[in-house]
Design a protein around this motif. Structure first.
Motif: not given
Length: 190
Positions: A121-124, A126-135, A174-189
């Motif tokens: 319940x504490x996992x954000x 956007x981090x849920x896909x990563x948690x499922x992947x690691x599990x 899903x994780x790749x999509x989350x990473x891509x959106x994070x990079x775009x939110x941070x304004x990186x290329x």
């Protein structure tokens, strides 16, 4: 890290027995180091008046407080027979399987009384896909991490592994999509 009392575990391991009065102590470890202990007595001789008495000391400020806490025990009778034992939370007065004493707490009570959440319940969001992947990686005994590939454990059926591999690829995307959106939110290329 909360200390936990699990009545089903106590019954399974003989620390409490329906129809008997048993005393003993429970102890906790954290990282292999002792983290606390309490004395208890489980009086289950009379099923309708069963109690679990806890006795422990806790530090507060400069002093110590000796705590005697009594928890009522009740049972239900499942459809398939037998009895399932429960503790009654001293504060919320609901049946529970486990009682908790979080760091800084003064008495054992239910998860609801302490407002404790499960780790999931504490996992954000956007981090849920990563948690499922690691599990999934942990389940298969593989190295954890984004882009760490999985391998078939010895003895696993190929069709079972194929199912896990399909799920891994979904989560990886899903994780790749989350990473891509994070990079775009941070304004990186990329």
């Amino acid at each position: 890290m909360s200390k936990k009392i699990d009545l089903a575990w106590m019954i399974r391991t003989g620390r409490a027995k329906p129809g008997q009065w048993i005393s003993g102590s429970l102890s906790w470890n954290c990282g292999g180091e002792p983290a606390g202990s309490i004395s208890y007595s489980a009086n289950m001789e009379d099923p309708s008046n069963s109690i679990l008495r806890l006795s422990y000391s806790r530090a507060y400020g400069d002093g110590r407080e000796h705590v005697e806490q009594t928890v009522r025990l009740v049972f239900t009778e499942p459809n398939f027979g037998g009895r399932r034992w429960w503790m009654v939370c001293p504060y919320k007065h609901v049946r529970v399987a486990k009682l908790y004493l979080p760091n800084g707490g003064d008495r054992f009570a239910s998860r609801k009384a302490w407002r404790l959440a499960y780790n999931s319940q504490r996992v954000a969001y956007r981090d849920r896909a990563f948690e499922k992947l690691f599990r999934l990686q942990r389940k298969l005994g593989c190295e954890e991490g984004f882009d760490a590939y999985i391998r078939k454990p010895k003895g696993m059926w190929q069709r079972t592994f194929d199912r896990y591999l399909e799920r891994y690829e979904e989560l990886d995307a899903q994780c790749a999509g989350e990473m891509m959106s994070l990079v775009l939110r941070l304004g990186g290329k990329l």
